[in-house]
Design a protein around this motif. Structure first.
Motif, PDB file in Angstrom:
ATOM      1  N   HIS A 232       0.820  -1.212   0.000  1.00  0.00           N
ATOM      2  CA  HIS A 232       0.000   0.000   0.000  1.00  0.00           C
ATOM      3  C   HIS A 232       0.857   1.266   0.000  1.00  0.00           C
ATOM      4  CE1 HIS A 232      -2.310  -3.211   2.096  1.00  0.00           C
ATOM      5  NE2 HIS A 232      -3.269  -2.816   1.280  1.00  0.00           N
TER       6      HIS A 232
ATOM      7  N   ASN B 193     -12.727  -4.228  -1.026  1.00  0.00           N
ATOM      8  CA  ASN B 193     -13.010  -2.830  -0.701  1.00  0.00           C
ATOM      9  C   ASN B 193     -12.169  -2.351   0.479  1.00  0.00           C
ATOM     10  OD1 ASN B 193     -14.874  -2.835  -2.737  1.00  0.00           O
ATOM     11  ND2 ASN B 193     -16.659  -3.048  -1.378  1.00  0.00           N
TER      12      ASN B 193
ATOM     13  N   TYR C 163      -5.597   2.959  -0.464  1.00  0.00           N
ATOM     14  CA  TYR C 163      -5.058   3.780  -1.553  1.00  0.00           C
ATOM     15  C   TYR C 163      -5.891   5.034  -1.793  1.00  0.00           C
ATOM     16  CZ  TYR C 163      -2.639  -0.603  -2.654  1.00  0.00           C
ATOM     17  OH  TYR C 163      -1.883  -1.741  -2.581  1.00  0.00           O
ATOM     18  N   SER C 164      -6.879   5.288  -0.932  1.00  0.00           N
ATOM     19  CA  SER C 164      -7.830   6.364  -1.188  1.00  0.00           C
ATOM     20  C   SER C 164      -7.155   7.727  -1.276  1.00  0.00           C
ATOM     21  CB  SER C 164      -8.915   6.386  -0.106  1.00  0.00           C
ATOM     22  OG  SER C 164      -8.324   6.527   1.180  1.00  0.00           O
ATOM     23  N   HIS C 165      -6.180   7.995  -0.398  1.00  0.00           N
ATOM     24  CA  HIS C 165      -5.529   9.308  -0.411  1.00  0.00           C
ATOM     25  C   HIS C 165      -4.734   9.497  -1.697  1.00  0.00           C
ATOM     26  CE1 HIS C 165      -3.644  12.950   1.054  1.00  0.00           C
ATOM     27  NE2 HIS C 165      -2.459  12.441   0.765  1.00  0.00           N
TER      28      HIS C 165
ATOM     29  N   LEU D 232      -5.188   7.981  -4.649  1.00  0.00           N
ATOM     30  CA  LEU D 232      -6.045   8.019  -5.820  1.00  0.00           C
ATOM     31  C   LEU D 232      -6.884   9.293  -5.893  1.00  0.00           C
ATOM     32  CD1 LEU D 232      -7.225   4.303  -5.705  1.00  0.00           C
ATOM     33  CD2 LEU D 232      -5.685   5.309  -7.405  1.00  0.00           C
ATOM     34  N   SER D 233      -7.222   9.873  -4.738  1.00  0.00           N
ATOM     35  CA  SER D 233      -8.081  11.059  -4.734  1.00  0.00           C
ATOM     36  C   SER D 233      -7.397  12.264  -5.353  1.00  0.00           C
ATOM     37  CB  SER D 233      -8.505  11.391  -3.296  1.00  0.00           C
ATOM     38  OG  SER D 233      -7.371  11.736  -2.511  1.00  0.00           O
TER      39      SER D 233
ATOM     40  N   LYS E  44      -9.195   0.601   0.128  1.00  0.00           N
ATOM     41  CA  LYS E  44      -9.359   1.829   0.904  1.00  0.00           C
ATOM     42  C   LYS E  44      -8.011   2.428   1.294  1.00  0.00           C
ATOM     43  CE  LYS E  44     -11.595   3.642   5.074  1.00  0.00           C
ATOM     44  NZ  LYS E  44     -12.380   3.298   6.295  1.00  0.00           N
TER      45      LYS E  44
ATOM     46  N   LYS F 191     -15.234   3.717  -1.038  1.00  0.00           N
ATOM     47  CA  LYS F 191     -14.000   3.758  -0.242  1.00  0.00           C
ATOM     48  C   LYS F 191     -12.964   4.695  -0.861  1.00  0.00           C
ATOM     49  CE  LYS F 191     -15.138   0.440   2.710  1.00  0.00           C
ATOM     50  NZ  LYS F 191     -16.457   0.056   2.188  1.00  0.00           N
ATOM     51  N   ILE F 192     -12.957   4.785  -2.189  1.00  0.00           N
ATOM     52  CA  ILE F 192     -12.017   5.675  -2.865  1.00  0.00           C
ATOM     53  C   ILE F 192     -12.816   6.655  -3.706  1.00  0.00           C
ATOM     54  CG2 ILE F 192     -10.081   4.089  -2.914  1.00  0.00           C
ATOM     55  CD1 ILE F 192     -10.908   3.255  -5.704  1.00  0.00           C
ATOM     56  N   ARG F 193     -12.324   7.861  -3.832  1.00  0.00           N
ATOM     57  CA  ARG F 193     -13.020   8.868  -4.624  1.00  0.00           C
ATOM     58  C   ARG F 193     -12.032   9.935  -5.065  1.00  0.00           C
ATOM     59  NH1 ARG F 193     -16.788  10.957   0.386  1.00  0.00           N
ATOM     60  NH2 ARG F 193     -15.255  10.599   2.009  1.00  0.00           N
ATOM     61  N   ARG F 194     -12.440  10.692  -6.042  1.00  0.00           N
ATOM     62  CA  ARG F 194     -11.625  11.776  -6.561  1.00  0.00           C
ATOM     63  C   ARG F 194     -12.538  12.949  -6.895  1.00  0.00           C
ATOM     64  NH1 ARG F 194     -12.609  11.878 -12.015  1.00  0.00           N
ATOM     65  NH2 ARG F 194     -13.440   9.939 -12.879  1.00  0.00           N
TER      66      ARG F 194
END
Length: 526
Positions: free
Chosen positions: A223, A450, A456-458, A460-461, A454, A341-344
């Motif tokens: 990660h 999921n 990797y969320s920071h 990927l955002s 999560k 869990k992930i977003r941009r």
């Protein structure tokens, strides 16, 4: 030159060889090392070698004498050993020489490229037409090379340009560019992409190959985000003069990983009996367009391969509560679930409907999902919506309470939509307990994935739409490879599927033939 004979103690002597002044054995070893480093096609090559020797040992040697002596000492000895030792720092001497004003004034076009790190193509022969390319066809430029120990060095990249009637190619150490005026593009094959300890994919930087291999493992299993890796890399040596930039490394690694992906799947056009892989000519201006124009095909191949790889490369996944049987649950079912869990950052235009295939239109009502593109810089909407004249009200920063209320409303809407449209269908067709062969399937696989994604969320955002999609594809591909035995293999998806279809056809024909024989035998008996 004769063989090497052992003298008294630990000293060695060349039988039949005595270097005349001003030559000495250490100086010859030094000259031999320089001769090994500098590319064969470099202009004024012998002159450079003699001047570097003069700089280091303060002796002047004519180029033709240096050529004769090097030709002598490069001959194979009886046992292949070479005990010459010069004790000099070649990297330091070459850097001093290439930056010397007098040398630059005398040979301005070639002196800057007398560097300790040289990246050259596998061959000076054009891979398409077979033309042997001379030094006149060679081009040089200096790049920053990042080494695995955390240091960065200046390096020379050599390329050859073939302008024969059959082709117009520029051959780089790890890729090839077609220079046709109407359709210029870059591609590579395994022989070029995997050649040498360093990777050069264009631009002003090159990387130690081990850096990419290490990060591939760290990304999938540890990660480790791009920003975390580059900060750790820059702290290895403590020299912050040429720090590795996170944005640069992110773009180069995505390009490298997409090439690996294409070669893994063997989905490119054949070039000289090898599968090719395409890459953007410029990672800063063309990477995003390259990803979006190829992503649908890359994703299609991903689904096609990983949903059926058990046919030709089974990973022998065991079911839950395995009792020692030989059942293979790999690819036995598809488990689906959505998550947030992930977003941009997304375009603020919410009036974009979900595009469904035509045969779904009578079943589902229109669902507005909004524009999926990334907003333009300092804008709330993307450049595409902006070009269409869509104007959104000035955005204001939402409070945490407002964001929580929005999430609750969205979740309620999702539940209502599912209850209205999908509950009955799910109970009738997606209930694992209704099928004996699927009772032991891990139905929580999506929740586990999921939870994993999560982390990797920071990272990927902070990406735009194209690099977000490409990184997700790379992540899941690397994860699947690490879960199977396919990490270091090349898989031709089309050929493997065709082989399996042919085997199934042969088996079906054999089965039908046996059935006909049984039927004929039965009729004869009757």
């Amino acid at each position: 030159m004769g063989g090497i004979g052992k003298g008294s103690g630990t000293s060695y002597m060349f039988s039949g060889f005595v270097p005349d002044p001003p030559f000495s054995l250490p100086m010859l070893d030094f000259a031999l090392s320089i001769d090994t480093i500098l590319p064969e096609c470099l202009n004024n090559r012998l002159e450079h070698i003699t001047k570097i020797v003069h700089q280091t040992f303060h002796v002047h040697i004519e180029p033709h004498r240096m050529f004769d002596m090097l030709a002598t000492i490069k001959q194979k000895s009886d046992d292949g050993s070479n005990m010459l030792k010069h004790g000099k720092n070649i990297e330091e001497e070459l850097m001093k020489y290439s930056s010397n004003i007098n040398n630059l004034f005398q040979y301005p076009m070639s002196t800057p490229f007398c560097l300790p790190f040289i990246l050259v193509p596998k061959s000076n022969q054009c891979p398409q037409c077979g033309t042997l390319l001379s030094s006149a066809a060679a081009k040089y430029h200096v790049v920053t090379l990042y080494l695995v120990n955390g240091t960065s060095k200046s390096a020379t990249v050599v390329s050859y340009v073939c302008k024969s009637k059959q082709c117009y190619l520029e051959i780089y150490p790890n890729f090839i560019t077609n220079l046709c005026d109407d359709h210029s593009y870059s591609f590579t094959i395994s022989d070029y992409f995997e050649y040498g300890p360093y990777v050069y994919l264009g631009g002003q930087t090159a990387f130690d190959r081990i850096i990419f291999k290490q990060y591939s493992s760290l990304l999938a299993a540890g990660h480790v985000a791009f920003d975390t890796f580059t900060r750790a890399f820059n702290q290895l040596n403590g020299d912050f003069r040429n720090k590795m930039d996170r944005r640069l490394f992110e773009r180069v690694f995505i390009t490298y990983a997409l090439i690996e992906y294409q070669l893994f799947m063997a989905i490119g056009q054949p070039f000289k009996n090898q599968c090719s892989a395409f890459l953007p000519r410029n990672i800063w201006t063309e990477l995003d367009r390259f990803i979006m124009s190829n992503y649908d095909y890359f994703y299609k191949v991903f689904v096609e391969f990983w949903s059926s790889h058990s046919i030709f490369y089974p990973c022998k996944l065991k079911p839950q509560g395995d009792d020692g049987n030989d059942n293979n649950e790999c690819c036995a079912a598809i488990i689906c679930d959505g998550h947030m869990k992930i977003r941009r950052r997304l375009c603020a235009n919410a009036n974009v409907p979900l595009q469904l295939p035509t045969h779904f239109n009578p079943i589902f009502k229109q669902l507005l999902i909004g524009c999926s593109h990334t907003p333009a810089v300092n804008r709330s909407i993307c450049s595409e919506c902006q070009s269409q004249g869509i104007i959104m009200p000035s955005a204001r920063r939402h409070t945490k309470k407002e964001e929580e209320n929005t999430r609750r409303k969205l979740k309620k809407l999702q539940k209502q939509y599912i209850n209205d449209m999908g509950t009955k269908y799910c109970h009738e067709h997606l209930n694992l307990n209704l099928h004996d062969s699927l009772r032991n399937i891990n139905s929580s696989a999506c929740e586990q994935i999921n939870s994993w994604i999560k982390s990797y969320s920071h990272m990927l955002s902070n990406m735009n739409e194209s690099r977000f999609a490409a990184t997700l594809l790379i992540l899941f591909h690397l994860r699947n490879c690490s879960k199977t035995t396919l990490c270091n293999q090349r898989v031709n998806v089309k050929q493997s599927l065709n082989d399996q279809k042919n085997k199934a056809l042969v088996k079906a024909l054999a089965t039908n033939k046996n059935s006909d024989i049984v039927q004929e035998t039965t009729e004869s008996s009757t």
